[in-house]
Enzyme design. Structure first.
Site, PDB file in Angstrom:
ATOM      1  N   CYS A   1       6.845  39.154  33.975  1.00  0.00           N
ATOM      2  CA  CYS A   1       8.116  38.495  34.317  1.00  0.00           C
ATOM      3  C   CYS A   1       8.514  38.805  35.761  1.00  0.00           C
ATOM      4  CB  CYS A   1       9.208  38.944  33.334  1.00  0.00           C
ATOM      5  SG  CYS A   1      10.789  38.135  33.631  1.00  0.00           S
TER       6      CYS A   1
ATOM      7  N   CYS B   1      12.273  39.173  36.356  1.00  0.00           N
ATOM      8  CA  CYS B   1      12.773  40.459  35.850  1.00  0.00           C
ATOM      9  C   CYS B   1      12.376  41.616  36.773  1.00  0.00           C
ATOM     10  CB  CYS B   1      12.203  40.761  34.472  1.00  0.00           C
ATOM     11  SG  CYS B   1      12.153  39.361  33.367  1.00  0.00           S
ATOM     12  N   ASP B   2      11.121  41.643  37.169  1.00  0.00           N
ATOM     13  CA  ASP B   2      10.582  42.853  37.805  1.00  0.00           C
ATOM     14  C   ASP B   2      10.225  42.706  39.288  1.00  0.00           C
ATOM     15  OD1 ASP B   2      10.792  44.084  35.326  1.00  0.00           O
ATOM     16  OD2 ASP B   2       8.791  43.483  34.720  1.00  0.00           O
TER      17      ASP B   2
HETATM   18  P1  FAD Z   1      12.678  37.615  21.611  1.00  0.00           P
HETATM   19  O1  FAD Z   1      13.415  38.575  22.453  1.00  0.00           O
HETATM   20  O2  FAD Z   1      11.203  37.475  21.782  1.00  0.00           O
HETATM   21  O3  FAD Z   1      13.018  37.976  20.098  1.00  0.00           O
HETATM   22  C1  FAD Z   1      12.322  37.370  19.055  1.00  0.00           C
HETATM   23  C2  FAD Z   1      12.399  38.294  17.860  1.00  0.00           C
HETATM   24  O4  FAD Z   1      11.912  37.591  16.713  1.00  0.00           O
HETATM   25  C3  FAD Z   1      11.541  39.543  17.993  1.00  0.00           C
HETATM   26  O5  FAD Z   1      12.356  40.694  17.862  1.00  0.00           O
HETATM   27  C4  FAD Z   1      10.517  39.426  16.871  1.00  0.00           C
HETATM   28  O6  FAD Z   1      10.237  40.687  16.254  1.00  0.00           O
HETATM   29  C5  FAD Z   1      11.227  38.506  15.901  1.00  0.00           C
HETATM   30  N1  FAD Z   1      10.313  37.728  15.072  1.00  0.00           N
HETATM   31  C6  FAD Z   1       9.282  36.937  15.484  1.00  0.00           C
HETATM   32  N2  FAD Z   1       8.700  36.347  14.434  1.00  0.00           N
HETATM   33  C7  FAD Z   1       9.377  36.765  13.311  1.00  0.00           C
HETATM   34  C8  FAD Z   1       9.234  36.481  11.921  1.00  0.00           C
HETATM   35  N3  FAD Z   1       8.292  35.672  11.455  1.00  0.00           N
HETATM   36  N4  FAD Z   1      10.100  37.081  11.053  1.00  0.00           N
HETATM   37  C9  FAD Z   1      11.059  37.938  11.504  1.00  0.00           C
HETATM   38  N5  FAD Z   1      11.223  38.248  12.816  1.00  0.00           N
HETATM   39  C10 FAD Z   1      10.394  37.648  13.709  1.00  0.00           C
HETATM   40  N6  FAD Z   1      14.744  38.689  30.729  1.00  0.00           N
HETATM   41  C11 FAD Z   1      15.780  38.878  31.581  1.00  0.00           C
HETATM   42  O7  FAD Z   1      16.760  38.129  31.552  1.00  0.00           O
HETATM   43  N7  FAD Z   1      15.796  39.917  32.468  1.00  0.00           N
HETATM   44  C12 FAD Z   1      14.807  40.848  32.526  1.00  0.00           C
HETATM   45  O8  FAD Z   1      14.841  41.771  33.350  1.00  0.00           O
HETATM   46  C13 FAD Z   1      13.710  40.681  31.633  1.00  0.00           C
HETATM   47  N8  FAD Z   1      12.706  41.583  31.625  1.00  0.00           N
HETATM   48  C14 FAD Z   1      11.696  41.459  30.731  1.00  0.00           C
HETATM   49  C15 FAD Z   1      10.723  42.444  30.715  1.00  0.00           C
HETATM   50  C16 FAD Z   1       9.704  42.380  29.791  1.00  0.00           C
HETATM   51  C17 FAD Z   1       8.664  43.474  29.767  1.00  0.00           C
HETATM   52  C18 FAD Z   1       9.636  41.273  28.878  1.00  0.00           C
HETATM   53  C19 FAD Z   1       8.531  41.211  27.856  1.00  0.00           C
HETATM   54  C20 FAD Z   1      10.597  40.281  28.907  1.00  0.00           C
HETATM   55  C21 FAD Z   1      11.631  40.354  29.839  1.00  0.00           C
HETATM   56  N9  FAD Z   1      12.644  39.388  29.895  1.00  0.00           N
HETATM   57  C22 FAD Z   1      13.707  39.562  30.739  1.00  0.00           C
HETATM   58  C23 FAD Z   1      12.595  38.179  29.063  1.00  0.00           C
HETATM   59  C24 FAD Z   1      13.506  38.330  27.820  1.00  0.00           C
HETATM   60  O9  FAD Z   1      13.179  39.518  27.158  1.00  0.00           O
HETATM   61  C25 FAD Z   1      13.339  37.127  26.902  1.00  0.00           C
HETATM   62  O10 FAD Z   1      13.584  35.924  27.603  1.00  0.00           O
HETATM   63  C26 FAD Z   1      14.304  37.204  25.715  1.00  0.00           C
HETATM   64  O11 FAD Z   1      14.165  38.417  25.026  1.00  0.00           O
HETATM   65  C27 FAD Z   1      14.078  36.058  24.753  1.00  0.00           C
HETATM   66  O12 FAD Z   1      14.927  36.214  23.665  1.00  0.00           O
HETATM   67  P2  FAD Z   1      14.633  35.529  22.242  1.00  0.00           P
HETATM   68  O13 FAD Z   1      15.740  35.968  21.373  1.00  0.00           O
HETATM   69  O14 FAD Z   1      14.371  34.091  22.437  1.00  0.00           O
HETATM   70  O15 FAD Z   1      13.244  36.124  21.769  1.00  0.00           O
END
Ligand code: FAD
Ligand code: NAP
Length: 315
Positions: free
Chosen positions: A135, A138-139
């Site tokens: 990302c 992010c970083d």
């Molecule tokens: P996710 O955060 O991916 O959450 C999805 C959840 O669904 C997970 O907890 C997973 O366990 C759960 N899940 C999946 N399938 C199932 C299932 N079948 N049953 C039950 N549970 C399930 N964004 C920023 O804004 N700023 C940053 O600095 C930043 N840094 C980042 C650094 C890293 C290392 C990473 C990996 C990402 C970063 N991001 C950052 C991006 C950000 O984390 C994502 O855009 C955000 O978390 C997306 O949110 P979400 O709720 O869509 O999905």
């Protein structure tokens, strides 16, 4: 029967739960197979979520997400630590398959996120979050005025290389071919950028470093050139993304709702999928910005839409 089943407990799922319950839905369960918080909990530093900036010590992803579940539960959302296997349609409602049991729900909000693909070189996992990142938004700032490398030759790799070139002193783009998957105008812009240097026909053999983090990568060539070492504290891997859409896959191989070629769920601005009562929010939807603030906003919209849908069903 549930008013709303939320699948995934990242920023999108948690915010969907907050808006659905605070708006008045009573039976709301968030199925999260791990601890709530989502993929941002892997991040050692987040400084672009508005209103919560902290410099020393830096705010971690875990710090950011820690209070979210309690706030949702205060308004009545329940969390069950279960993996959802499949969502099926049952007339106007849905059946959420948890493996050992199935639960009926009037609405479903899918917030299962996406997973950046790993390239598979030695040291990638060891230095992930300690120099290896997926990302740039992010970083990237952590490498201000430093040299970094980007792996990949698609649109994401080249667009993010251009983004990083605004921050870093130099960006090496390492790509395994001479042709790019990225759109020609993007390739042209990257080629013209003086801070970007291409290392083509090349793969990363190994990432190396020490306790403090990444120090560099060893590069091998597929055109007979001698291997080389690049000393960089940051490596951004952009080799594609896997959308976590498995729960929408039906027994006959089709998806419950429309998805695009990459498997991203097609939604409108209200997070409606092609199936009434089924919403998708966060990283797994089309055009996702893949940022916490955006996923949370999607979740809020989806939560409000689920509320309206249930109110209409009940009226
Ligand atoms: P996710 O955060 O991916 O959450 C999805 C959840 O669904 C997970 O907890 C997973 O366990 C759960 N899940 C999946 N399938 C199932 C299932 N079948 N049953 C039950 N549970 C399930 N964004 C920023 O804004 N700023 C940053 O600095 C930043 N840094 C980042 C650094 C890293 C290392 C990473 C990996 C990402 C970063 N991001 C950052 C991006 C950000 O984390 C994502 O855009 C955000 O978390 C997306 O949110 P979400 O709720 O869509 O999905
Ligand atoms: P992508 O198009 O699949 O490109 C992935 C890149 O990574 C390719 O260059 C591929 O090399 C390389 N790669 C794959 N596995 C690798 C490995 N193990 N080691 C080294 N390199 C590896 O992924 P993306 O760039 O994330 O884009 C995904 C989709 O979103 C695409 O359809 C893209 O057009 C779209 N997108 C569009 C925009 C835009 O329109 N502005 C922006 C971003 C993304 P090869 O080329 O040799 O296979």
């Amino acid at each position: 029967m549930l008013d709303c089943a939320i699948i995934g407990g990242g920023p999108a799922g948690l915010t969907a739960g907050l808006y659905a319950t605070r708006g008045g839905l009573k039976e709301v369960v968030m199925y999260e197979m791990g601890m709530p918080g989502g993929q941002i909990t892997q991040s050692s530093e987040i400084e672009n979520y508005p209103g919560v900036f902290r410099e020393d010590p830096p705010l971690t992803g875990m710090d950011l997400m820690e209070p979210w579940p309690a706030q949702c539960m205060h308004f009545g959302m329940r969390h069950e630590m279960k993996e959802v296997r499949q969502v099926r349609r049952k007339g106007e409602i849905f059946e959420v398959d948890l493996g050992t049991e199935s639960v009926e729900a009037k609405t479903v909000i899918v917030c299962t996120g996406s997973t950046p693909r790993r390239a598979g070189f030695k040291g990638e996992d060891e230095f992930f979050g300690r120099g290896v990142s997926t990302c740039a938004t992010c970083d990237g700032f952590f490498y201000k005025d430093k040299e970094v490398a980007v792996l990949g030759g698609g649109d994401t790799a080249l667009e993010e290389a251009l983004y990083l070139a605004n921050i870093c002193s130099k960006v090496y783009v390492i790509h395994r071919r001479e042709q790019f998957r990225a759109a020609p105008p993007t390739v042209e812009r990257a080629m013209k950028n003086e801070k970007i240097e291409f290392i083509l026909n090349a793969s990363i053999d190994e990432a190396f470093g020490d306790m403090t983090g990444l120090q560099g990568v060893r590069i091998v060539f597929n055109d007979g050139r001698e291997p080389m070492t690049l000393e960089v504290p940051g490596l951004f891997v952009f080799v594609g993304n896997n959308v976590n859409n498995k729960v929408l896959l039906q027994d006959d191989g089709s998806f419950l709702c429309d998805v695009n070629e990459q498997g991203q769920v097609i939604v409108d601005l209200n997070m409606h999928t092609s199936v009434p009562g089924l919403y998708a929010a966060g990283d797994l939807r089309i055009e996702a910005a893949k940022q916490v603030v955006c996923a949370a906003a999607d979740g809020a919209i989806a939560g409000m839409q689920a509320l309206h849908h249930v109110q209409e069903m009940n009226s």
